[in-house]
Design a protein around this motif. Structure first.
Motif, PDB file in Angstrom:
ATOM      1  N   PRO A 138      41.569  -6.050  23.070  1.00  0.00           N
ATOM      2  CA  PRO A 138      41.717  -7.324  22.337  1.00  0.00           C
ATOM      3  C   PRO A 138      40.423  -8.134  22.295  1.00  0.00           C
ATOM      4  N   ILE A 139      39.630  -8.079  23.374  1.00  0.00           N
ATOM      5  CA  ILE A 139      38.343  -8.785  23.361  1.00  0.00           C
ATOM      6  C   ILE A 139      37.419  -8.174  22.318  1.00  0.00           C
ATOM      7  N   PHE A 140      37.423  -6.833  22.218  1.00  0.00           N
ATOM      8  CA  PHE A 140      36.590  -6.163  21.214  1.00  0.00           C
ATOM      9  C   PHE A 140      36.975  -6.609  19.810  1.00  0.00           C
ATOM     10  N   ASN A 189      34.502  -8.615  17.406  1.00  0.00           N
ATOM     11  CA  ASN A 189      34.159  -7.945  16.152  1.00  0.00           C
ATOM     12  C   ASN A 189      34.445  -8.846  14.961  1.00  0.00           C
ATOM     13  N   ALA A 190      35.502  -9.671  15.066  1.00  0.00           N
ATOM     14  CA  ALA A 190      35.853 -10.576  13.973  1.00  0.00           C
ATOM     15  C   ALA A 190      34.788 -11.648  13.750  1.00  0.00           C
ATOM     16  N   VAL A 191      34.062 -12.000  14.821  1.00  0.00           N
ATOM     17  CA  VAL A 191      33.013 -13.027  14.675  1.00  0.00           C
ATOM     18  C   VAL A 191      31.613 -12.415  14.643  1.00  0.00           C
ATOM     19  N   GLY A 192      31.531 -11.078  14.597  1.00  0.00           N
ATOM     20  CA  GLY A 192      30.251 -10.413  14.410  1.00  0.00           C
ATOM     21  C   GLY A 192      29.334 -10.401  15.619  1.00  0.00           C
ATOM     22  N   LEU A 193      29.892 -10.370  16.830  1.00  0.00           N
ATOM     23  CA  LEU A 193      29.056 -10.388  18.035  1.00  0.00           C
ATOM     24  C   LEU A 193      28.903  -9.017  18.684  1.00  0.00           C
ATOM     25  N   ILE A 194      29.576  -7.991  18.173  1.00  0.00           N
ATOM     26  CA  ILE A 194      29.480  -6.667  18.786  1.00  0.00           C
ATOM     27  C   ILE A 194      28.029  -6.171  18.725  1.00  0.00           C
ATOM     28  N   GLY A 195      27.543  -5.677  19.859  1.00  0.00           N
ATOM     29  CA  GLY A 195      26.176  -5.178  19.946  1.00  0.00           C
ATOM     30  C   GLY A 195      25.177  -6.198  20.440  1.00  0.00           C
ATOM     31  N   SER A 196      25.577  -7.460  20.539  1.00  0.00           N
ATOM     32  CA  SER A 196      24.672  -8.512  21.024  1.00  0.00           C
ATOM     33  C   SER A 196      24.923  -8.773  22.510  1.00  0.00           C
ATOM     34  N   PRO A 197      23.964  -9.361  23.221  1.00  0.00           N
ATOM     35  CA  PRO A 197      24.193  -9.683  24.638  1.00  0.00           C
ATOM     36  C   PRO A 197      25.407 -10.577  24.862  1.00  0.00           C
ATOM     37  N   LEU A 198      25.719 -11.443  23.899  1.00  0.00           N
ATOM     38  CA  LEU A 198      26.869 -12.332  24.063  1.00  0.00           C
ATOM     39  C   LEU A 198      28.184 -11.569  24.117  1.00  0.00           C
TER      40      LEU A 198
END
Length: 303
Positions: free
Chosen positions: A141-143, A147-156
């Motif tokens: 669910p966190i993924f 992913n919905a806010v475009g943060l996948i792949g970033s340190p955040l």
């Protein structure tokens, strides 16, 4: 007619209970040595050997400083210094999440313990429920959220989920509920302190041991986190060291025969990587153990 000693009389014989106690202690120490100490000693000694020395030599014999230097050079030369990058990433993720955890968890625990507001009990119950849920169950669910806010792949994508530390909130809640003198806080309010001043000038300094305890547990959990970064970070340049160890494992011919080549990693180098990956946690523990002991005993008695 001689009387036979009863069980209670035999139990009080001098030396019987003492002998039983020594036997139990000896068995426990033996189990501890076999299951914990022996593997650690073997791992430390393995870093000082060559691949051949590790295979055919005495497993508990010291290798050589030269072999240790060779393993060190091979480890930090792997993929043009990837291990250094992974260690830096681990420090960034663990420390970044730790700062947010302390900024959020300590005031939250204080508010839950010393203020009365609507839905307070519900928040406490939800905190306990989330503590019982395995971290791996929350990754999906966190993924989807990140992913919905475009943060996948970033340190955040790693720092923000690791900053959510319900155990720290509940630990500080218990401490502030049981160990902070309410009269002292009331006196500060009578003297004109606002609630934020009562927290920062009175309660927070008194809670230094529990802050250290929350910080330690949070840092250890963040540093050792594997599954969350593994899912959130598609590129090896962003891996923390725990995820990077899988790349070293895949480059070890003993575990992956197809990896033999110029970038292959030998078993002693893999052992050294394991030791290096846990050194920061060990250093933090040794530096802060005095505060950890104080934090573990804090909250044990009521005011």
């Amino acid at each position: 007619m001689s009387s036979v000693p009863t069980g209670s009389a035999a139990a009080h014989r001098p030396g019987v209970s003492g002998w039983s106690g020594r036997t139990i202690v000896a068995v426990m120490v033996t189990v501890f040595v076999l299951f914990f100490a022996v593997p650690i000693v073997w791992l430390l000694l393995a870093t000082t050997k060559s691949a051949r020395g590790l295979s055919v030599g005495n497993p508990f014999a010291f290798g050589s400083i030269g072999d240790l230097a060779t393993n060190w050079s091979q480890l930090f030369g792997f993929q043009d210094g990837a291990v250094t990058t992974w260690m830096t990433n681990s420090a960034l993720y663990a420390v970044g999440a730790l700062v947010i955890t302390l900024v959020v968890s300590i005031p939250a625990g204080y508010a839950l313990a010393l203020t009365r507001f609507r839905f307070r009990r519900l928040l406490l119950v939800l905190t306990l429920v989330v503590m019982l849920i395995p971290n791996t169950a929350l990754v999906l669910p966190i993924f989807l959220e990140l992913n919905a806010v475009g943060l996948i792949g970033s340190p955040l994508s790693v720092i923000l989920p690791m900053s959510f530390f319900p155990f720290g909130v509940y630990l500080t809640y218990i401490y502030f509920s049981t160990s902070i003198p309410r009269d002292l806080l009331a006196a500060a309010r009578i003297d004109g302190c606002r609630e934020i001043q009562v927290f920062t000038r009175i309660a927070l300094p008194l809670a230094a041991p529990i802050v250290a305890l929350v910080a330690f547990f949070s840092f250890v959990q963040n540093w050792n986190n594997f599954f969350l970064p593994f899912v959130m970070l598609p590129s090896s340049d962003g891996y923390p060291v725990q995820v990077g160890l899988t790349s070293l494992l895949a480059s070890t011919p003993a575990f992956n025969p197809s990896s033999a080549g110029a970038q292959s990693v030998q078993l002693p180098t893999l052992a050294l990587a394991t030791v290096v990956s846990v050194l920061p946690v060990l250093i933090v523990f040794l530096v802060s153990q005095r505060f950890l002991v104080a934090g573990m005993t804090a909250g044990g008695t009521k005011e």
